[in-house]
Design an enzyme around this catalytic site. Structure first.
Site, PDB file in Angstrom:
ATOM      1  N   LYS A  34       9.003 -25.503 -16.132  1.00 21.22           N
ATOM      2  CA  LYS A  34       9.727 -25.336 -17.406  1.00 21.22           C
ATOM      3  C   LYS A  34       8.869 -24.588 -18.436  1.00 21.22           C
ATOM      4  O   LYS A  34       7.646 -24.477 -18.265  1.00 21.22           O
ATOM      5  CB  LYS A  34      10.119 -26.712 -17.953  1.00 21.22           C
ATOM      6  N   ARG A 130      13.827 -42.398 -23.683  1.00 20.81           N
ATOM      7  CA  ARG A 130      14.273 -41.071 -24.090  1.00 20.81           C
ATOM      8  C   ARG A 130      15.548 -40.760 -23.321  1.00 20.81           C
ATOM      9  O   ARG A 130      16.619 -40.733 -23.893  1.00 20.81           O
ATOM     10  CB  ARG A 130      13.151 -40.055 -23.801  1.00 20.81           C
ATOM     11  N   TYR A 265      -7.315 -13.780 -45.489  1.00 18.79           N
ATOM     12  CA  TYR A 265      -6.298 -14.350 -46.383  1.00 18.79           C
ATOM     13  C   TYR A 265      -6.752 -15.664 -46.983  1.00 18.79           C
ATOM     14  O   TYR A 265      -7.291 -16.530 -46.285  1.00 18.79           O
ATOM     15  CB  TYR A 265      -5.001 -14.601 -45.605  1.00 18.79           C
ATOM     16  N   MET A 313      -1.754 -12.660 -38.291  1.00 15.77           N
ATOM     17  CA  MET A 313      -0.772 -12.393 -37.248  1.00 15.77           C
ATOM     18  C   MET A 313      -1.361 -11.617 -36.069  1.00 15.77           C
ATOM     19  O   MET A 313      -1.041 -11.888 -34.919  1.00 15.77           O
ATOM     20  CB  MET A 313       0.426 -11.624 -37.837  1.00 15.77           C
TER      21      MET A 313
HETATM   22  C1  LIG Z   1       7.583 -31.983 -18.075  1.00 14.61           C
HETATM   23  C2  LIG Z   1       7.863 -33.046 -17.073  1.00 14.61           C
HETATM   24  C3  LIG Z   1       6.952 -33.302 -16.032  1.00 14.61           C
HETATM   25  C4  LIG Z   1       5.587 -32.640 -15.962  1.00 14.61           C
HETATM   26  O1  LIG Z   1       4.754 -33.243 -16.913  1.00 14.61           O
HETATM   27  P1  LIG Z   1       3.169 -32.979 -16.908  1.00 14.61           P
HETATM   28  O2  LIG Z   1       2.603 -33.996 -17.819  1.00 14.61           O
HETATM   29  O3  LIG Z   1       2.972 -31.588 -17.407  1.00 14.61           O
HETATM   30  O4  LIG Z   1       2.727 -33.138 -15.498  1.00 14.61           O
HETATM   31  C5  LIG Z   1       7.303 -34.221 -15.060  1.00 14.61           C
HETATM   32  N1  LIG Z   1       8.489 -34.879 -15.128  1.00 14.61           N
HETATM   33  C6  LIG Z   1       9.374 -34.683 -16.120  1.00 14.61           C
HETATM   34  C7  LIG Z   1      10.643 -35.448 -16.142  1.00 14.61           C
HETATM   35  C8  LIG Z   1       9.085 -33.772 -17.134  1.00 14.61           C
HETATM   36  O5  LIG Z   1       9.961 -33.591 -18.122  1.00 14.61           O
END
Ligand SMILES: *Cc1c(COP(=O)(O)O)cnc(C)c1O
Length: 369
Positions: A34, A130, A265, A313
């Site tokens: 992701k 969650r 800045y 930037m």
């Molecule tokens: C993002 C995520 C992971 C991976 O998490 P890490 O801490 O980066 O290993 C695993 N399971 C779920 C459900 C996640 O959302």
């Protein structure tokens, strides 16, 4: 190249994958890709890993579709399922596995007819609070899900830890216990598919949670999920991992700077002595945060030198010190090989997860073998 570069080592990625196989030898791997593979470039990382892992995990339908459109035929898991406005038919159309965490998703599945049933992961909320079904309602919904013709049996079961990085915490063992109680309570054992509990923290701290499938994200990229003061676990190196990303740029100017003069800045830093300042082609436009405090180290010609003044930037300044021999064009490493991102995270109070996923499209990704 006078630009911010994200150098990605595919051999370090291979090394980390082997390390994960060794750490959890009986578990399949769902490689978590992701957020553009934590800044490493989702498509390229997927192409590299697709035949080496059981499954690729993403958080958005759009990420899964992008993988399919890039010709990735692996198993892909939607970690949060389809969202309310999305069409659940997409799961079939793109051949995805999906997490089921809410009664609405089950209602939706009851109303559809698929030619081939889909592979789902029933998500139990064991304490993260969650997503997922609460333990007291889980039996009911698990059986509702099992009644859906569109769902393949057995049903996989997953949960997520909230404090897996806290080694002394009693919360993770409690979460595991709640998970196991749920598994035990399912009368028809034939309905129980694969079990998955551990993300990065769980993999290295809670081996009893490895089970059938681990879900490594940040450790795949060679970064520790634990606190910087955690003995033996505070860097990827200590966990036997190699940093996959080196975030670098180069000096575009070296300038004389006099005692008492400020820089940049807001004039937030003033030199206490005559020195040489380096100007680096790196800024928040590349993903190096503006909130980086001064004195944060960068690596130039093998030594750590501090950032001074405010990150802008497109540029950032470093105090090279009087008599420094560094010159325009020299490489500057912000994190990665030789300068662990965990050290930067500790120094800046910005988690490595956030540093990695804040990179912008201006920072070009380059893959090395
Ligand atoms: C993002 C995520 C992971 C991976 O998490 P890490 O801490 O980066 O290993 C695993 N399971 C779920 C459900 C996640 O959302």
């Amino acid at each position: 190249m006078s630009i911010a570069t994200v150098e990605v080592s595919l051999s370090a990625l291979n090394h980390n994958l082997e390390r994960l196989h060794a750490a959890a030898p009986h578990s399949q791997i769902a490689a978590i890709l992701k957020a553009n593979a934590y800044g490493h470039g989702m498509i390229e990382i997927a192409k590299h890993l697709k035949d080496k892992v059981a499954c690729l995990g993403v958080a958005r339908l759009s990420e899964a579709i992008a993988l399919r459109q890039a010709g990735i035929h692996s198993q892909i898991l939607l970690l949060e399922g389809c969202f309310p406005h999305e069409n659940v038919e997409c799961v079939v159309e793109y051949g995805l596995q999906t997490v089921i965490h809410s009664p609405e998703q089950i209602e939706q599945l009851k109303t559809v007819k698929f030619n081939t049933p889909i592979t789902v992961w029933f998500k139990l909320d064991t304490g993260m609070h969650r997503l997922g079904f609460r333990p007291e309602e889980a039996q009911h919904y698990f059986h509702q899900l099992a009644l859906c013709d569109s769902v393949r049996k057995p049903i996989n079961i997953a949960t997520h830890f909230c404090c897996a990085d806290e080694l002394e915490s009693a919360i993770t063992p409690t979460q595991i216990k709640i998970f196991d109680q749920f598994i035990t309570s399912i009368e028809d054992k034939n309905l129980i598919g694969l079990q998955s509990l551990a993300a990065s923290g769980g993999i290295f701290a809670w081996p009893q949670a490895h089970r059938d499938m681990i879900r490594p994200g940040i450790v795949l990229y060679g970064v520790s999920p634990f606190a910087f003061n955690c003995p033996g676990k505070s860097t990827g190196h200590e966990l036997g991992l190699k940093p996959v990303m080196t975030f670098k740029s180069e000096l575009i100017a070296v300038r004389k700077h006099k005692q008492g003069e400020s820089v940049g800045y807001g004039q937030i830093w003033t030199s206490s002595e005559d020195t040489l300042l380096g100007v680096v082609a790196m800024g928040y436009g590349d993903g190096y945060p503006r909130s980086i405090p001064d004195k944060t180290p960068v690596l130039i010609n093998g030594r750590r030198v501090p950032i001074v003044g405010r990150v802008s930037m497109d540029m950032v300044l470093v105090d090279l010190g009087a008599g420094a021999l560094d010159k325009s064009g020299d490489e500057v490493i912000f994190w990665g090989e030789g300068l662990p991102i965990e050290e930067i995270a500790h120094h800046t109070n910005i988690s490595a997860y956030e540093l990695l996923t804040s990179l912008t499209i201006r920072a070009k990704i380059r893959y090395t073998r």
